[in-house]
Design a protein around this motif. Structure first.
Motif: not given
Length: 93
Positions: A17-45
């Motif tokens: 359960i602890a491993m899945f919780m860490v994996l879940f939060w890592a995916l959530v954070i990675a998704g947020i970072v990817a979204l922010v980079r995508y949106l800031s990259g689109a603005h830069h383009d």
């Protein structure tokens, strides 16, 4: 007295359960970072899609002459080659 029946999992269930919780939060954070980079990259383009000034366009640009001068200064090309290419750049200006 048997109050608690863990079904045979024991501490292994807590670990899984602890491993899945860490994996879940890592995916959530990675998704947020990817979204922010995508949106800031689109603005830069959109900003970099501005039209080039006359100094930045084509063969006769000052930037091309500057690059040629840098290559000559570093010794990458000889003086005759530098003069030939510089004349060619200025001819097409």
């Amino acid at each position: 007295m048997m109050w608690y029946d863990d079904g045979g999992w024991g501490w292994g269930a807590w670990f899984i359960i602890a491993m899945f919780m860490v994996l879940f939060w890592a995916l959530v954070i990675a998704g947020i970072v990817a979204l922010v980079r995508y949106l800031s990259g689109a603005h830069h383009d959109r900003q970099s899609a501005r039209p080039l000034s006359s100094d930045e366009q084509g063969w006769g640009s000052r930037r091309a002459e500057d690059l040629l001068a840098e290559r000559f200064a570093r010794g990458e090309i000889e003086e005759a080659e530098y003069k030939r290419r510089l004349a060619l750049l200025r001819e097409h200006r």
